[in-house]
Design an enzyme around this catalytic site. Structure first.
Site, mmCIF file in Angstrom:
data_model
loop_
_atom_site.group_PDB
_atom_site.id
_atom_site.type_symbol
_atom_site.label_atom_id
_atom_site.label_comp_id
_atom_site.label_asym_id
_atom_site.label_seq_id
_atom_site.Cartn_x
_atom_site.Cartn_y
_atom_site.Cartn_z
ATOM 1 N N PHE A 165 -0.622 15.995 4.504
ATOM 2 C CA PHE A 165 -1.061 15.459 3.217
ATOM 3 C C PHE A 165 0.139 15.389 2.291
ATOM 4 C CE2 PHE A 165 -2.687 15.315 -1.047
ATOM 5 C CZ PHE A 165 -3.615 14.294 -0.933
ATOM 6 N N ASP A 210 -3.480 5.909 6.569
ATOM 7 C CA ASP A 210 -3.885 7.200 7.135
ATOM 8 C C ASP A 210 -4.860 6.928 8.288
ATOM 9 O OD1 ASP A 210 -4.247 10.019 7.218
ATOM 10 O OD2 ASP A 210 -5.876 9.936 5.790
ATOM 11 N N ARG A 262 1.444 12.129 -9.250
ATOM 12 C CA ARG A 262 1.969 10.781 -8.973
ATOM 13 C C ARG A 262 3.366 10.593 -9.550
ATOM 14 N NH1 ARG A 262 -2.362 7.773 -7.020
ATOM 15 N NH2 ARG A 262 -4.387 8.145 -7.952
ATOM 16 N N GLU A 321 0.855 -1.206 0.000
ATOM 17 C CA GLU A 321 0.000 0.000 0.000
ATOM 18 C C GLU A 321 0.886 1.249 0.000
ATOM 19 O OE1 GLU A 321 -2.426 1.691 -0.676
ATOM 20 O OE2 GLU A 321 -4.019 1.462 0.824
ATOM 21 N N ASP A 322 0.335 2.377 -0.467
ATOM 22 C CA ASP A 322 1.115 3.621 -0.457
ATOM 23 C C ASP A 322 1.136 4.272 0.921
ATOM 24 O OD1 ASP A 322 -1.571 4.393 -0.551
ATOM 25 O OD2 ASP A 322 -1.311 5.864 -2.149
#
Ligand code: IMP
Length: 182
Positions: free
Chosen positions: A158, A109, A171, A105-106
């Site tokens: 963020f 959060d 990206r 996963e990136d």
């Protein structure tokens, strides 16, 4: 020199450089290699944000008999905060029953996407299930979920770049940027 980037009216500052990213990705890869060598793992990459991390991670892990699958979930509908409602948009094409699985996963959060994915995949009875993330924001957690492998633990900013986006943009950036507004 001002290396900041403005996207959708928000200013982003350089936060993690490629050299730091490469070093931590290599560290996570060596942990995964140590744990999965000879176990024929299936890596499940979460689209879209994890595609850059996954490409670097899997080449560093270097286990040639591994397999790669993709899933897609959505919780963001534009902007910089989660809707809190996690939807599966694309599932697996192969069975993972009895397999050793690593989710890639990136970012974790709130942890809501991670929990939903783990529940979906555990229902398919893998032999083992581990979770590797590029970024982990423990202070944003709404679930208390802690990933098994994390390249970076960061404050609740963020983030943009190295696969992570703002409304689908950014990206491609090779470094990681953080929003000035938090
Ligand atoms: P969670 O369900 O709140 O843990 O969020 C998981 C998903 O939200 C990630 O896979 C990302 O797609 C997105 N996300 C969370 N934080 C960020 C961020 O800082 N930048 C870009 N996307 C983010």
């Amino acid at each position: 020199m001002d290396n900041s980037i403005v996207l959708n009216g928000l200013r982003f500052q350089p936060y993690l450089r490629r050299e730091q990213i490469d070093k931590q990705v290599a560290r996570v890869a060596s942990e995964i290699r140590r744990d999965f060598e000879g176990k024929n793992p299936v890596f499940i990459v979460v689209l879209t944000g994890a595609y850059v991390f996954a490409a670097d991670l899997l080449r560093n892990v270097g286990i040639n008999e591994n397999q790669v699958e993709f899933v897609r979930y959505s919780s963001y509908e534009g902007g910089t905060s989660t809707t809190g409602c996690v939807k599966q948009l694309m599932g697996l094409r192969q069975e993972i029953k009895g397999r050793n699985v690593v989710i890639v996963e990136d970012i974790v959060d709130t942890g809501l996407t991670a929990e939903r994915m783990i529940a979906d995949l555990m229902a398919q009875e893998p032999a083992s299930l581990k979770f590797a993330t590029l970024l982990y924001k423990p202070e944003s957690s709404r679930t208390g979920y802690t990933p098994d492998y994390a390249a970076f633990t960061i404050p609740p900013k963020f983030i943009l770049g190295y696969g992570l986006d703002l409304d689908g943009k950014g990206r491609n950036l090779p470094d990681i940027y953080a929003c000035e507004e938090g």
